[in-house]
Design a protein around this motif. Structure first.
Motif, PDB file in Angstrom:
ATOM      1  N   ILE A 190      27.289  -3.509   0.938  1.00 17.74           N
ATOM      2  CA  ILE A 190      26.875  -4.064   1.678  1.00 17.74           C
ATOM      3  C   ILE A 190      27.929  -3.816   3.387  1.00 17.74           C
ATOM      4  CG2 ILE A 190      25.803  -6.481   3.951  1.00 17.74           C
ATOM      5  CD1 ILE A 190      23.532  -6.068   1.422  1.00 17.74           C
ATOM      6  N   LYS A 191      29.099  -4.984   2.368  1.00 16.07           N
ATOM      7  CA  LYS A 191      30.210  -5.757   2.776  1.00 16.07           C
ATOM      8  C   LYS A 191      30.913  -3.987   3.601  1.00 16.07           C
ATOM      9  CE  LYS A 191      32.096  -9.091   0.973  1.00 16.07           C
ATOM     10  NZ  LYS A 191      32.709 -10.275   0.050  1.00 16.07           N
ATOM     11  N   HIS A 245      18.609 -11.574  -7.650  1.00 18.91           N
ATOM     12  CA  HIS A 245      19.104 -10.045  -8.282  1.00 18.91           C
ATOM     13  C   HIS A 245      20.192  -9.690  -7.385  1.00 18.91           C
ATOM     14  CE1 HIS A 245      16.534 -10.552 -11.642  1.00 18.91           C
ATOM     15  NE2 HIS A 245      15.196 -10.544 -11.058  1.00 18.91           N
ATOM     16  N   MET A 246      20.428 -10.294  -6.366  1.00 16.65           N
ATOM     17  CA  MET A 246      21.788  -9.988  -5.966  1.00 16.65           C
ATOM     18  C   MET A 246      23.212  -9.910  -6.086  1.00 16.65           C
ATOM     19  SD  MET A 246      22.710  -8.057  -2.888  1.00 16.65           S
ATOM     20  CE  MET A 246      21.348  -9.212  -1.506  1.00 16.65           C
ATOM     21  N   SER A 247      23.474  -8.792  -6.583  1.00 16.69           N
ATOM     22  CA  SER A 247      25.033  -8.461  -8.272  1.00 16.69           C
ATOM     23  C   SER A 247      26.018  -8.077  -7.084  1.00 16.69           C
ATOM     24  CB  SER A 247      24.497  -7.194  -8.530  1.00 16.69           C
ATOM     25  OG  SER A 247      24.651  -5.956  -7.775  1.00 16.69           O
ATOM     26  N   GLU A 248      27.247  -8.737  -7.181  1.00 11.69           N
ATOM     27  CA  GLU A 248      28.530  -7.925  -6.961  1.00 11.69           C
ATOM     28  C   GLU A 248      28.691  -7.201  -6.903  1.00 11.69           C
ATOM     29  OE1 GLU A 248      30.907 -10.607  -6.226  1.00 11.69           O
ATOM     30  OE2 GLU A 248      29.437 -12.188  -6.541  1.00 11.69           O
ATOM     31  N   GLU A 249      28.492  -6.165  -6.843  1.00 16.34           N
ATOM     32  CA  GLU A 249      28.550  -4.616  -6.873  1.00 16.34           C
ATOM     33  C   GLU A 249      27.315  -4.427  -5.102  1.00 16.34           C
ATOM     34  OE1 GLU A 249      28.165  -3.532 -10.724  1.00 16.34           O
ATOM     35  OE2 GLU A 249      27.453  -5.280  -9.618  1.00 16.34           O
ATOM     36  N   TYR A 292      21.590   2.678 -11.404  1.00 17.07           N
ATOM     37  CA  TYR A 292      22.128   2.695 -10.356  1.00 17.07           C
ATOM     38  C   TYR A 292      20.967   3.102  -8.745  1.00 17.07           C
ATOM     39  CZ  TYR A 292      24.882  -1.566 -12.091  1.00 17.07           C
ATOM     40  OH  TYR A 292      25.197  -2.429 -12.888  1.00 17.07           O
ATOM     41  N   PHE A 293      20.613   2.287  -8.039  1.00 17.35           N
ATOM     42  CA  PHE A 293      20.438   3.338  -6.698  1.00 17.35           C
ATOM     43  C   PHE A 293      19.978   2.762  -5.179  1.00 17.35           C
ATOM     44  CE2 PHE A 293      16.874   0.778  -8.891  1.00 17.35           C
ATOM     45  CZ  PHE A 293      16.002   0.636  -7.359  1.00 17.35           C
ATOM     46  N   GLN A 329      17.014   0.206   4.274  1.00 13.58           N
ATOM     47  CA  GLN A 329      18.084   0.829   3.064  1.00 13.58           C
ATOM     48  C   GLN A 329      17.780  -0.602   1.966  1.00 13.58           C
ATOM     49  OE1 GLN A 329      21.722   1.470   1.928  1.00 13.58           O
ATOM     50  NE2 GLN A 329      22.170   2.080   4.227  1.00 13.58           N
ATOM     51  N   TYR A 330      17.077   0.337   0.814  1.00 14.98           N
ATOM     52  CA  TYR A 330      17.486  -0.907   0.166  1.00 14.98           C
ATOM     53  C   TYR A 330      18.850  -0.429  -1.023  1.00 14.98           C
ATOM     54  CZ  TYR A 330      15.823  -2.938  -4.369  1.00 14.98           C
ATOM     55  OH  TYR A 330      16.184  -3.504  -5.720  1.00 14.98           O
ATOM     56  N   PRO A 331      19.505  -1.030  -1.784  1.00 14.69           N
ATOM     57  CA  PRO A 331      21.078  -0.759  -2.374  1.00 14.69           C
ATOM     58  C   PRO A 331      20.369  -1.566  -3.892  1.00 14.69           C
ATOM     59  CG  PRO A 331      21.944  -1.757  -0.932  1.00 14.69           C
ATOM     60  CD  PRO A 331      20.525  -2.192  -0.563  1.00 14.69           C
ATOM     61  N   ARG A 332      20.435  -1.061  -4.580  1.00 17.95           N
ATOM     62  CA  ARG A 332      20.183  -1.847  -6.556  1.00 17.95           C
ATOM     63  C   ARG A 332      21.234  -1.437  -7.329  1.00 17.95           C
ATOM     64  NH1 ARG A 332      16.825  -5.700  -7.668  1.00 17.95           N
ATOM     65  NH2 ARG A 332      17.304  -6.407  -9.733  1.00 17.95           N
ATOM     66  N   PHE A 333      22.439  -1.943  -7.114  1.00 24.30           N
ATOM     67  CA  PHE A 333      22.987  -2.096  -7.941  1.00 24.30           C
ATOM     68  C   PHE A 333      23.023  -2.931  -9.271  1.00 24.30           C
ATOM     69  CE2 PHE A 333      25.191   0.056  -3.985  1.00 24.30           C
ATOM     70  CZ  PHE A 333      26.203   0.982  -4.387  1.00 24.30           C
ATOM     71  N   GLY A 334      21.674  -2.893  -9.888  1.00 27.23           N
ATOM     72  CA  GLY A 334      21.351  -3.937 -11.080  1.00 27.23           C
ATOM     73  C   GLY A 334      20.625  -3.230 -11.947  1.00 27.23           C
TER      74      GLY A 334
END
Length: 261
Positions: free
Chosen positions: A180-181, A171-175, A257-258, A211-216
């Motif tokens: 990450i960039k 589930h890797m989203s564009e956000e 998102y978190f 860390q774990y970013p979740r924009f989904g």
């Protein structure tokens, strides 16, 4: 009560493995209302967990159970929040990256969490009172006393100069990619690690990722157990504006998102 949750998670995991390892097992997939996949393993795990947790007399909210109306749910000060098989897509792909998640919620906060990884036999446990722990090659019958005596206290120290960010396997989203960039501009030695299910939160809790970013989209049952374990390890599931953490038993069970760190 903790021992009940531990045994429920492990027995559910063994029930899932019976299906996972059976070459004749029916891997047919149904679609739930939100179009996410559902297998007979999800249902079997749910039944095992509920058979144990209902003995506690505490209300249960499960991804695979009957939806309880918010008018009733909002009166629950304490309840079990479970995902009988987190990472159904990983289960179907047979990559082993799926988990059983059980959390205890009090006043909107996860105060205890159990995550069991059926394929590896790894158990994660966390509570505000006992801290966070990881136990490998978990026996089928386990108690809190055994976890504290035989487990590894979390988080472990990070001995790498690589900044590790864990992302979703499916589930890797564009956000998320954009975020990450931006991190790469600060951490030139950044490495992305792909992982399924609640294992992403566990990686941050145990110190194997920063860390774990979740924009989904995620639901409360996806994060609750991992949230409890992460908190017990000194980590947080921040809202993306860092104003606070995820809350539970909302009228809408969809999480915002978190970022876990």
């Amino acid at each position: 009560m903790i021992d009940t949750a531990l045994i429920a998670a492990i027995e559910a995991g063994h029930e899932i493995l019976k299906i996972y390892n059976d070459p004749k097992a029916d891997f047919s997939v149904e679609k739930k209302a939100d179009h996410s996949p559902l297998t007979i393993a999800d249902k079997a795990s749910h039944l095992v967990i509920v058979s144990h947790l209902e003995k506690t007399g505490i209300p249960i909210l499960s991804e695979e159970g009957k939806t309880t109306d918010y008018s009733e749910r909002k009166r629950w000060e304490t309840f079990w929040l479970i995902d009988p098989l987190d990472g159904t897509k990983e289960f179907i792909k047979k990559n082993g990256e799926f988990t059983v998640n059980i959390a205890l919620i009090k006043k909107g906060k996860p105060v205890m969490g159990v995550i069991y990884v059926p394929v590896s036999g790894t158990l994660y446990f966390g509570s505000a009172k006992h801290g966070a722990w990881k136990l490998q090659q978990t026996p089928k019958t386990i108690t809190l006393e055994q976890v504290l005596a035989q487990g590894k206290k979390l988080p472990a120290p990070m001995n790498s100069n690589v900044y590790k960010v864990v992302g979703s396997r499916s589930h890797m989203s564009e956000e998320t990619i954009t975020y990450i960039k931006e991190l790469k501009s600060v951490h030139s030695n950044l490495e992305i690690v792909s992982k399924g299910s609640s294992l992403k939160i566990c990686m941050v809790a145990e110190g194997s990722a920063h860390q774990y970013p979740r924009f989904g989209p995620t639901m409360e049952w996806d994060t609750a157990a991992g949230h409890a374990i992460a908190n017990a390890a000194g980590k947080k599931l921040w809202l993306t504006d860092m104003s606070g953490e995820l809350q539970y038993n909302k009228e809408n069970l969809l999480n915002p998102y978190f970022i876990v760190k």
